[in-house]
Design a protein around this motif. Structure first.
Motif, PDB file in Angstrom:
ATOM      1  N   SER A   1      -6.429  23.550   1.362  1.00 63.51           N
ATOM      2  CA  SER A   1      -8.176  23.153   1.359  1.00 63.51           C
ATOM      3  C   SER A   1      -7.650  21.693   0.694  1.00 63.51           C
ATOM      4  N   ASP A   2      -8.645  21.101   1.905  1.00 62.66           N
ATOM      5  CA  ASP A   2      -8.923  19.437   0.962  1.00 62.66           C
ATOM      6  C   ASP A   2      -8.763  19.801  -0.430  1.00 62.66           C
ATOM      7  N   ALA A   3      -9.608  20.355  -0.651  1.00 62.31           N
ATOM      8  CA  ALA A   3      -9.914  20.519  -3.064  1.00 62.31           C
ATOM      9  C   ALA A   3      -8.592  20.296  -3.162  1.00 62.31           C
ATOM     10  N   ILE A   4      -7.252  20.779  -2.972  1.00 65.68           N
ATOM     11  CA  ILE A   4      -5.745  21.327  -3.108  1.00 65.68           C
ATOM     12  C   ILE A   4      -4.821  20.229  -2.124  1.00 65.68           C
ATOM     13  N   ASN A   5      -5.239  19.589  -1.296  1.00 66.88           N
ATOM     14  CA  ASN A   5      -4.344  18.407  -0.414  1.00 66.88           C
ATOM     15  C   ASN A   5      -5.048  17.412  -0.889  1.00 66.88           C
ATOM     16  N   ARG A   6      -6.542  16.927  -0.765  1.00 68.59           N
ATOM     17  CA  ARG A   6      -6.220  15.422  -1.440  1.00 68.59           C
ATOM     18  C   ARG A   6      -5.715  15.111  -3.114  1.00 68.59           C
ATOM     19  N   PRO A   7      -6.106  15.782  -3.749  1.00 65.14           N
ATOM     20  CA  PRO A   7      -5.636  15.404  -5.197  1.00 65.14           C
ATOM     21  C   PRO A   7      -3.733  15.411  -5.227  1.00 65.14           C
ATOM     22  N   LEU A   8      -3.606  16.461  -3.728  1.00 68.24           N
ATOM     23  CA  LEU A   8      -2.301  16.430  -4.882  1.00 68.24           C
ATOM     24  C   LEU A   8      -1.405  15.128  -3.767  1.00 68.24           C
ATOM     25  N   SER A   9      -2.471  14.498  -2.647  1.00 67.01           N
ATOM     26  CA  SER A   9      -1.371  13.374  -1.715  1.00 67.01           C
ATOM     27  C   SER A   9      -1.942  12.094  -3.025  1.00 67.01           C
ATOM     28  N   VAL A  10      -3.142  11.874  -3.848  1.00 73.45           N
ATOM     29  CA  VAL A  10      -3.272  11.011  -4.407  1.00 73.45           C
ATOM     30  C   VAL A  10      -2.277  10.981  -5.690  1.00 73.45           C
ATOM     31  N   ALA A  11      -2.208  12.563  -6.678  1.00 74.33           N
ATOM     32  CA  ALA A  11      -0.725  12.261  -7.653  1.00 74.33           C
ATOM     33  C   ALA A  11       0.581  11.881  -7.477  1.00 74.33           C
ATOM     34  N   ARG A  12       1.111  12.182  -5.857  1.00 70.90           N
ATOM     35  CA  ARG A  12       2.214  11.448  -4.970  1.00 70.90           C
ATOM     36  C   ARG A  12       2.012  10.076  -5.351  1.00 70.90           C
ATOM     37  N   ALA A  13       1.275   9.542  -4.268  1.00 73.48           N
ATOM     38  CA  ALA A  13       0.871   8.081  -4.540  1.00 73.48           C
ATOM     39  C   ALA A  13       0.936   7.548  -5.302  1.00 73.48           C
ATOM     40  N   ASP A  14       0.541   7.543  -6.696  1.00 74.31           N
ATOM     41  CA  ASP A  14       0.293   7.125  -7.895  1.00 74.31           C
ATOM     42  C   ASP A  14       2.074   7.336  -8.692  1.00 74.31           C
ATOM     43  N   THR A  15       2.577   8.347  -8.220  1.00 76.43           N
ATOM     44  CA  THR A  15       4.291   8.511  -9.153  1.00 76.43           C
ATOM     45  C   THR A  15       5.044   7.972  -7.509  1.00 76.43           C
TER      46      THR A  15
ATOM     47  N   ASP B   1       0.782  -1.400  -0.262  1.00 75.18           N
ATOM     48  CA  ASP B   1       0.036  -0.110  -0.165  1.00 75.18           C
ATOM     49  C   ASP B   1       0.596   1.636   0.002  1.00 75.18           C
ATOM     50  N   VAL B   2       0.559   2.372  -0.794  1.00 76.60           N
ATOM     51  CA  VAL B   2       1.373   3.627  -1.113  1.00 76.60           C
ATOM     52  C   VAL B   2       0.146   4.515  -0.983  1.00 76.60           C
ATOM     53  N   VAL B   3       0.843   5.375   0.002  1.00 78.67           N
ATOM     54  CA  VAL B   3      -0.730   6.339   0.778  1.00 78.67           C
ATOM     55  C   VAL B   3       0.008   7.667   1.392  1.00 78.67           C
ATOM     56  N   GLY B   4      -0.384   8.437  -0.069  1.00 80.40           N
ATOM     57  CA  GLY B   4       0.571  10.009   0.008  1.00 80.40           C
ATOM     58  C   GLY B   4      -1.082  10.918   0.965  1.00 80.40           C
ATOM     59  N   HIS B   5       0.185  11.452   1.727  1.00 80.89           N
ATOM     60  CA  HIS B   5      -0.853  12.537   2.852  1.00 80.89           C
ATOM     61  C   HIS B   5       0.451  14.031   2.802  1.00 80.89           C
ATOM     62  N   THR B   6      -1.018  14.693   3.383  1.00 81.19           N
ATOM     63  CA  THR B   6      -0.299  15.826   3.251  1.00 81.19           C
ATOM     64  C   THR B   6      -0.597  16.816   4.299  1.00 81.19           C
ATOM     65  N   ASP B   7      -0.458  17.940   5.210  1.00 79.53           N
ATOM     66  CA  ASP B   7      -0.161  18.179   5.970  1.00 79.53           C
ATOM     67  C   ASP B   7      -1.566  19.293   6.749  1.00 79.53           C
ATOM     68  N   ARG B   8      -2.149  19.638   7.352  1.00 78.88           N
ATOM     69  CA  ARG B   8      -3.629  20.516   7.366  1.00 78.88           C
ATOM     70  C   ARG B   8      -3.725  21.700   6.759  1.00 78.88           C
ATOM     71  N   ILE B   9      -2.622  22.052   6.594  1.00 81.92           N
ATOM     72  CA  ILE B   9      -2.670  23.656   5.820  1.00 81.92           C
ATOM     73  C   ILE B   9      -2.989  24.095   4.328  1.00 81.92           C
TER      74      ILE B   9
ATOM     75  N   GLY C   1      -4.833   8.350  -1.623  1.00 84.89           N
ATOM     76  CA  GLY C   1      -4.293  10.210  -0.986  1.00 84.89           C
ATOM     77  C   GLY C   1      -5.127  10.074  -0.574  1.00 84.89           C
ATOM     78  N   VAL C   2      -4.422  10.419   1.144  1.00 87.32           N
ATOM     79  CA  VAL C   2      -6.114  10.582   2.103  1.00 87.32           C
ATOM     80  C   VAL C   2      -5.788  12.331   2.902  1.00 87.32           C
ATOM     81  N   GLY C   3      -5.187  13.139   1.475  1.00 91.13           N
ATOM     82  CA  GLY C   3      -4.707  14.472   2.429  1.00 91.13           C
ATOM     83  C   GLY C   3      -4.517  14.935   3.427  1.00 91.13           C
ATOM     84  N   SER C   4      -5.087  15.386   4.116  1.00 94.33           N
ATOM     85  CA  SER C   4      -4.477  16.055   5.397  1.00 94.33           C
ATOM     86  C   SER C   4      -5.445  14.874   7.103  1.00 94.33           C
TER      87      SER C   4
END
Length: 270
Positions: free
Chosen positions: A197-211, A187-195, A230-233
Motif C-alpha cells: 500500500s501507499d501508506a507503507i511505501n511512501r514513508p519507506l521511500s522518504v526514510a531511505r532518501a533521508d538516510t 536531489d535524492v529521491v526514494g522509490h518503491t515498486d507497486r507491491i 520519497g515518492v513511493g511507487s
C-alpha cells in the motif's frame, strides 16, 4: 448727477480690477490673492487636460480643458484667467496658482505659474524600466541510481541497517560529486515498486532518501544543497505484468531504487 454716475461706474470698474487682481495681461504676471479663489482652496485639475493647454486656444477650448477661471474673471473682454490648482505629492496637497493670458483676439498668448516649480507636476512620470536579467536555469549534470536491495535489507531504511554494497556505491557517488564543479543542487529521491500500500511505501521511500542524504553529508557534501524526498511507487520505470509472483517481483526490481541527480551550471563546451 451725471458726474456722480460716471464716478460710480469708475469705482465699479476699479473694484472689478481689484477683485480680479489683473484684468489685463501684465509682464511679469501679477497673481491675485489665493484666498479669493472660488471654490476656496482650489480644485484638483485633470493633469492630462492641463498638459494640452497651449498658445492659440480660444476661451471655449480652454474652458473645456480646465474649466472657468476661479477669481471672478468670467466677464466679457477679460484678457486674464487665474486658477488655483491642487496637486498631490505623496500624502501632501500642494496648491499652485496658474494664469492664462489672452491676446487681442482672445487667443491664449501665454501661461504662467506663480511658483515655477509647480510646472513639474505636468511632467510625465519616468517610465518604469524593468531590467530583465537572464538567469541560467540549473541543468542536470549527472544522475545515479542505486538499487534498494543493494542499500537496505527488505523493509529497512536506517543508516545502521545499510548494506556494505550500498555504502560502497554511495562512497563512489560522493567522490564523483566532490570532483564536479558547479554543482548547486543535489536531489535524492526514494522509490518503491507497486507491491504494498501507499501508506507503507511512501514513508519507506522518504526514510531511505533521508538516510542517503545524511550519508552524503557525512561524507563531506554540503547539506544546504542536498534535498531528499520519497515518492513511493508513483514513478515506476518498469512495464511488468500484474500479480506478485517471484518473476514479477524480480521484474519490478528497477523500481525499487534511490535516485541521485546533480544540478548546476554546465560550462561552455562541456
Amino acid at each position: 448727477m451725471k458726474m456722480q454716475s460716471i464716478a460710480a461706474l469708475s469705482l465699479s470698474v476699479l473694484a472689478a480690477l481689484l477683485i480680479t487682481g489683473c484684468a489685463a495681461p501684465q509682464s511679469p504676471p501679477v497673481f491675485p490673492n489665493p484666498q479669493a479663489a472660488s471654490p476656496a482652496g482650489g480644485t484638483f485639475v485633470n493633469i492630462d487636460n492641463l498638459r494640452n493647454v497651449a498658445v492659440g486656444l480660444n476661451k471655449d477650448q480652454l474652458y473645456d480643458l480646465i474649466g472657468p477661471p476661479q477669481f471672478h474673471e468670467w466677464f466679457v473682454g477679460n484678457h486674464v484667467w487665474n486658477y488655483l490648482f491642487d496637486f498631490r505629492r505623496g500624502n501632501e496637497v500642494v496648491s499652485c496658482q496658474y494664469q492664462v493670458q489672452y491676446d487681442s483676439h482672445m487667443r491664449v498668448s501665454g501661461t504662467y505659474w506663480r511658483d515655477p516649480a509647480c510646472a513639474d507636476f505636468l511632467k510625465a512620470a519616468p517610465a518604469q524600466t524593468t531590467v530583465v536579467t537572464e538567469v541560467s536555469k540549473p541543468v542536470a549534470l549527472d544522475e545515479f541510481s542505486i538499487q534498494s536491495e543493494a542499500l537496505f535489507p527488505f523493509g529497512k531504511s536506517s543508516l545502521a541497517s545499510m548494506l556494505p554494497k550500498g555504502r560502497a556505491e554511495l562512497d563512489a557517488v560522493a567522490e564523483k560529486i566532490r570532483a564536479r564543479d558547479g554543482v548547486t543542487r543535489i536531489d535524492v529521491v526514494g522509490h518503491t515498486d507497486r507491491i504494498g500500500s501507499d501508506a507503507i511505501n511512501r514513508p519507506l521511500s522518504v526514510a531511505r532518501a533521508d538516510t542517503v542524504r545524511a550519508y552524503l553529508i557525512d561524507r563531506g557534501l554540503d547539506a544546504q544543497v542536498i534535498h531528499a524526498e520519497g515518492v513511493g511507487s508513483s514513478q515506476p520505470v518498469t512495464h511488468c505484468p500484474g500479480g506478485e509472483s517471484a518473476a514479477v517481483i524480480a521484474c519490478l526490481q528497477p523500481d525499487r531504487r534511490v535516485g541521485i541527480t546533480l544540478y548546476g551550471q554546465r560550462k561552455a563546451g562541456a
